[in-house]
Design an enzyme around this catalytic site. Structure first.
Site, short mmCIF file in Angstrom:
data_model
loop_
_atom_site.label_atom_id
_atom_site.label_comp_id
_atom_site.label_asym_id
_atom_site.label_seq_id
_atom_site.Cartn_x
_atom_site.Cartn_y
_atom_site.Cartn_z
NE ARG A 121 -4.15 -1.92 1.65
CZ ARG A 121 -4.19 -2.96 2.46
NH1 ARG A 121 -3.39 -3.02 3.50
NH2 ARG A 121 -5.04 -3.92 2.23
CE LYS A 143 0.46 13.46 -15.89
NZ LYS A 143 0.27 13.83 -17.30
CD GLU A 185 9.04 16.36 -23.40
OE1 GLU A 185 8.31 17.33 -23.09
OE2 GLU A 185 8.58 15.31 -23.91
CE LYS A 217 6.39 17.44 -15.68
NZ LYS A 217 6.56 16.13 -16.20
CD GLU A 227 -2.66 16.51 -18.07
OE1 GLU A 227 -1.85 15.77 -17.48
OE2 GLU A 227 -2.89 16.46 -19.28
NE ARG A 231 1.12 17.33 -14.80
CZ ARG A 231 1.57 16.53 -13.85
NH1 ARG A 231 1.07 16.60 -12.64
NH2 ARG A 231 2.51 15.65 -14.10
CG ASN A 235 -0.69 17.53 -22.49
OD1 ASN A 235 0.20 16.77 -22.09
ND2 ASN A 235 -1.90 17.54 -21.98
CG HIS A 238 3.54 16.00 -25.52
ND1 HIS A 238 4.37 17.09 -25.53
CD2 HIS A 238 4.23 15.00 -24.91
CE1 HIS A 238 5.50 16.77 -24.94
NE2 HIS A 238 5.45 15.52 -24.55
CG HIS A 242 1.41 11.37 -26.92
ND1 HIS A 242 0.80 12.13 -25.93
CD2 HIS A 242 2.60 10.97 -26.41
CE1 HIS A 242 1.59 12.17 -24.86
NE2 HIS A 242 2.69 11.49 -25.13
CG HIS A 254 8.26 11.23 -26.05
ND1 HIS A 254 6.89 11.16 -26.18
CD2 HIS A 254 8.51 12.31 -25.26
CE1 HIS A 254 6.34 12.14 -25.47
NE2 HIS A 254 7.30 12.85 -24.91
ZN ZN Z 1 6.95 14.40 -23.60
#
Ligand code: ZN
Ligand code: ADP
Length: 359
Positions: A121, A143, A185, A217, A227, A231, A235, A238, A242, A254
């Protein structure tokens, strides 16, 4: 009917610090383990980082540390690796007072953070990112997660580390393509937030670059951890990035896809007259100087319908339109109140891809 209310309102402080410097790891660890004690420490790393660094840095960790190595590569950021690692921890009697250390790139950070957040946990973990991308991006923001057969990062948690330690000395062994990957980035941080930073990147050393990117960041993330608004600006580049990654079955890195995404999303901003032509040209030039535009050749003639449907299937996109972040000028995104991404339909995409000679 009876009712029992379970009151769980709590305020918790998840703040932590990011330490940045060249050759700081040894001293930092010495100090940290003087002040914090753990029943047992698990250093999790991938096979590449293990090969280069295990022997060199084992002595920096306390005696009650164990190494756990998994095969490098995003394809191993999955439930099997997670279960194998968890079994290894159980065999070594890791308990709730133990610590995990993520030593590696984004893959290592994501899987270790996720494991730490669910093992018994939840146990403590620290991040020691060794790739540029992980230093400026994935190690900050909390994340964590793994990929499933249905897509990337579909199982995961928001979970914050005890600390992030960034030693830029690790970059000396990082392959050139991985530097490009992280650089995209960094350029993104400049484009969405700090023009001076972007324009001075060439004369600045990694310690300063990593620090400024971490500041940007972490500022954005601390304003909007989950987000809901701000936030989203992270993106930028992205939505299309993506999409390109998936369209080309992850054969393009990426950072390359994000750089191309930033070019196309900037162009959309310009065609909509939100971004000036001068700023657009400057962005195109910067991306060209870093070598990203060479990859336009690789995506030339792509299946735009397929790309669009891939982007549509992303959970953030709705009603036949895809949402992207637009630039207002270099260093500033376009917003309407708390809304930072705007719908684009397939016709607008086709037009812009044609203008850029991709179609
Ligand atoms: Zn990225
Ligand atoms: P990310 O790009 O998200 O950090 P990975 O964790 O897969 O993704 O890292 C990219 C690649 O770089 C991997 O092959 C990893 O093993 C390798 N790597 C990470 N850090 C270093 C380093 N300091 N020196 C050499 N290779 C590294």
């Amino acid at each position: 009917m009876q009712k029992v209310s379970v009151k769980l309102k709590k305020k918790v402080d998840y703040s932590y610090d990011i330490y940045i410097g060249n050759k700081i790891l040894g001293d930092w660890l010495l100090d940290y383990f003087k002040q914090n004690s753990f029943s047992i420490i698990g250093i999790i790393t991938d096979s590449n980082v293990d090969k280069i660094y295990k022997e060199k840095i084992t002595s920096l960790f306390p005696k009650n540390s164990r190494w756990f190595t998994f095969s490098a590569g995003e394809e191993n950021k999955n439930i099997n690796t997670l279960l194998q690692l968890s079994s290894s921890l159980q065999k070594e009697n890791f308990d709730r007072k133990s610590l995990l250390v993520a030593l590696g790139g984004g893959v290592t950070g994501d899987i270790t953070g996720f494991l730490a957040s669910i093992y018994m946990r939840g146990i403590s973990f620290i991040q020691i990112p060794t790739s540029l991308l992980a230093m400026v991006d994935s190690s900050i923001g909390g994340k964590t997660g793994i990929d499933t057969e249905f897509g990337k990062n579909l199982l995961g948690t928001f979970s914050q580390p005890e600390a992030v330690v960034i030693d830029t000395e690790f970059l000396k062994t990082l392959p050139e393509i991985e530097i490009k990957n992280g650089m995209a980035e960094i350029i993104k941080h400049g484009l969405i937030f700090d023009k001076d930073y972007l324009l001075n990147l060439k004369d600045t050393d990694y310690e300063k670059i990593v620090k400024r990117s971490c500041e940007i960041k972490s500022y954005v993330v601390s304003k909007d951890e989950k987000e809901n608004g701000l936030r989203q600006i992270l993106n930028f580049g992205h939505t299309i990035g993506h999409g390109l990654e998936k369209l080309f079955d992850f054969s393009l890195p990426h950072g390359i896809c994000v750089a191309l995404g930033m070019l196309i999303e900037s162009r959309i901003s310009m065609e909509r007259k939100i971004l000036s032509i001068e700023d657009y040209n400057q962005i195109e030039n910067i991306l060209k100087n870093y070598g990203y535009l060479n990859y336009l050749e690789k995506i030339k003639g792509l299946d735009i319908e397929k790309l669009f449907s891939i982007m549509l299937s992303d959970k953030k996109n709705l009603k036949g339109k895809v949402r992207i972040v637009l630039l207002k000028k270099i260093g500033r995104v376009y917003n309407e109140g708390n809304i930072y991404s705007f719908p684009v339909d397939i016709n607008e995409f086709i037009k812009v891809f044609q203008t850029l000679n991709i179609l």
